[in-house]
Design a protein around this motif. Structure first.
Motif, PDB file in Angstrom:
ATOM      1  N   GLN A  65       0.805  -1.217   0.000  1.00  0.00           N
ATOM      2  CA  GLN A  65       0.000   0.000   0.000  1.00  0.00           C
ATOM      3  C   GLN A  65       0.841   1.271   0.000  1.00  0.00           C
ATOM      4  O   GLN A  65       0.317   2.370  -0.171  1.00  0.00           O
ATOM      5  CB  GLN A  65      -0.914   0.011   1.241  1.00  0.00           C
ATOM      6  CG  GLN A  65      -1.815  -1.206   1.367  1.00  0.00           C
ATOM      7  CD  GLN A  65      -2.738  -1.365   0.182  1.00  0.00           C
ATOM      8  OE1 GLN A  65      -3.303  -0.381  -0.306  1.00  0.00           O
ATOM      9  NE2 GLN A  65      -2.886  -2.581  -0.307  1.00  0.00           N
ATOM     10  N   ILE A  66       2.172   1.145   0.210  1.00  0.00           N
ATOM     11  CA  ILE A  66       3.017   2.319   0.339  1.00  0.00           C
ATOM     12  C   ILE A  66       3.339   2.914  -1.027  1.00  0.00           C
ATOM     13  O   ILE A  66       3.704   2.205  -1.968  1.00  0.00           O
ATOM     14  CB  ILE A  66       4.335   1.966   1.070  1.00  0.00           C
ATOM     15  CG1 ILE A  66       4.033   1.370   2.443  1.00  0.00           C
ATOM     16  CG2 ILE A  66       5.226   3.200   1.199  1.00  0.00           C
ATOM     17  CD1 ILE A  66       3.255   2.288   3.352  1.00  0.00           C
ATOM     18  N   SER A  74       0.360   6.454   1.541  1.00  0.00           N
ATOM     19  CA  SER A  74      -0.178   5.187   1.051  1.00  0.00           C
ATOM     20  C   SER A  74      -1.478   5.446   0.317  1.00  0.00           C
ATOM     21  O   SER A  74      -1.931   6.591   0.214  1.00  0.00           O
ATOM     22  CB  SER A  74      -0.414   4.221   2.217  1.00  0.00           C
ATOM     23  OG  SER A  74      -1.462   4.685   3.034  1.00  0.00           O
TER      24      SER A  74
END
Length: 330
Positions: free
Chosen positions: A30-31, A46
């Motif tokens: 998600q980063i 994110s």
């Protein structure tokens, strides 16, 4: 989606920062960005939004350590990259740099006294352009295509995937020699001239080269069937495209713009419209979640026929891909 190798990223951090990041970042998928600012909290961006790690305050010494790791202990090796304001890491991740700029003869020479680093996580998304291949090929020939959309709408991710598919070939669509002019090193994410991203087996890359010059150099040196270039806009860019078309080379490019009508009014792009050389306009939506293709237009700026749209839908069912995808920020 390609798995992110966490070690490629955290290896440039001091040991205490590595421990903080690995303990606090649960899902690297998600980063999108990690921002390091001297004496200020680390910021993690994110898909769910930004987050400040208020208790994690890197020092100037920490930033210098990271620069040393990125340069492999020789800052002079990065002189050209520092002039551009970013460094490409293994894996295609890109580190933006800010600080005090040194000038020479009116041009940026390098950056000193580094104050901020921005690690932008490379996350390629494959096959997003598959449903549009029937619209891009015509009698086995690649059409001249212009991707239109505002910043951060997904054009570069789409362009990278399309480059790979044209280069490798896909099902009934034959492979072609592709010349990629990657002025900002965002598509192929080259490190020492070698692509870190998959842009296809038959793709030759001219990295960090001005677009107009790069297109002419590529035609002379590599005889491509297709030229790919990101973010055109200047008169020189358009002149080079017209030269490429006269040489029998197909061109796929992207341009910043809200829609077809807006770019049609832009003076520098007028030759493209006057000669109707662009055969397909792929227009992206200005959406909070990038990767939405709003429409595909023909050389007159009209939506493609329903029969063509039906072919695209059929191909989508045979090869499911997400038309709404996370923008790959390099």
């Amino acid at each position: 989606m390609k798995e992110i190798k966490m070690q490629d990223i955290v290896s440039i951090f001091p040991s205490w920062l590595q421990k903080q990041l690995t303990s606090k970042i649960i899902s690297w998928d998600q980063i999108e960005e990690i921002r390091i600012r001297v004496n200020r909290p680390v910021e993690i961006a994110s898909s769910s939004g930004p987050r400040l790690m208020k208790e994690v305050l890197p020092s100037e010494k920490d930033v210098l350590y990271m620069i040393d790791q990125l340069s492999q202990h020789s800052i002079y090796r990065l002189e050209e990259e520092l002039r551009q304001g970013y460094i490409t890491m293994n894996g295609g991740h890109r580190v933006g740099i800010s600080g005090k700029v040194n000038m020479e003869n009116g041009h940026v020479k390098n950056i000193r006294y580094f104050s901020s680093l921005n690690i932008r996580i490379a996350r390629p998304v494959k096959n997003v352009s598959v449903p549009y291949l029937p619209m891009i090929y015509h009698n086995s020939r690649v059409c001249n295509v212009l991707l239109v959309g505002p910043p951060r709408c997904g054009k570069t991710t789409f362009l990278r995937d399309l480059t790979r598919l044209i280069s490798d070939g896909f099902q009934s669509w034959p492979s072609r020699k592709v010349g990629l002019i990657d002025e900002r090193s965002e598509i192929a994410a080259c490190k020492h001239g070698v692509p870190q991203q998959d842009v296809g087996m038959r793709t030759d890359v001219m990295d960090a080269c001005p677009k107009a010059e790069g297109m002419m150099m590529m035609i002379r040196s590599m005889s491509p069937d297709v030229l790919v270039v990101d973010e055109i806009g200047s008169n020189q860019d358009v002149e080079a495209i017209m030269e490429a078309l006269h040489a029998g080379v197909s061109v796929i490019a992207s341009v910043h713009g809200d829609d077809y009508e807006e770019i049609k009014q832009r003076p520098s792009l007028q030759p493209l419209f006057q000669h109707r050389v662009i055969e397909r306009y792929i227009v992206f939506a200005n959406d909070k979640k990038p990767g939405i293709v709003r429409s595909v237009l023909d050389d007159n700026g009209q939506p493609l026929s329903r029969s063509m749209e039906a072919k695209k839908n059929e191909n989508s069912r045979r090869h499911p891909v997400a038309l709404r995808y996370n923008l790959d920020r390099i």
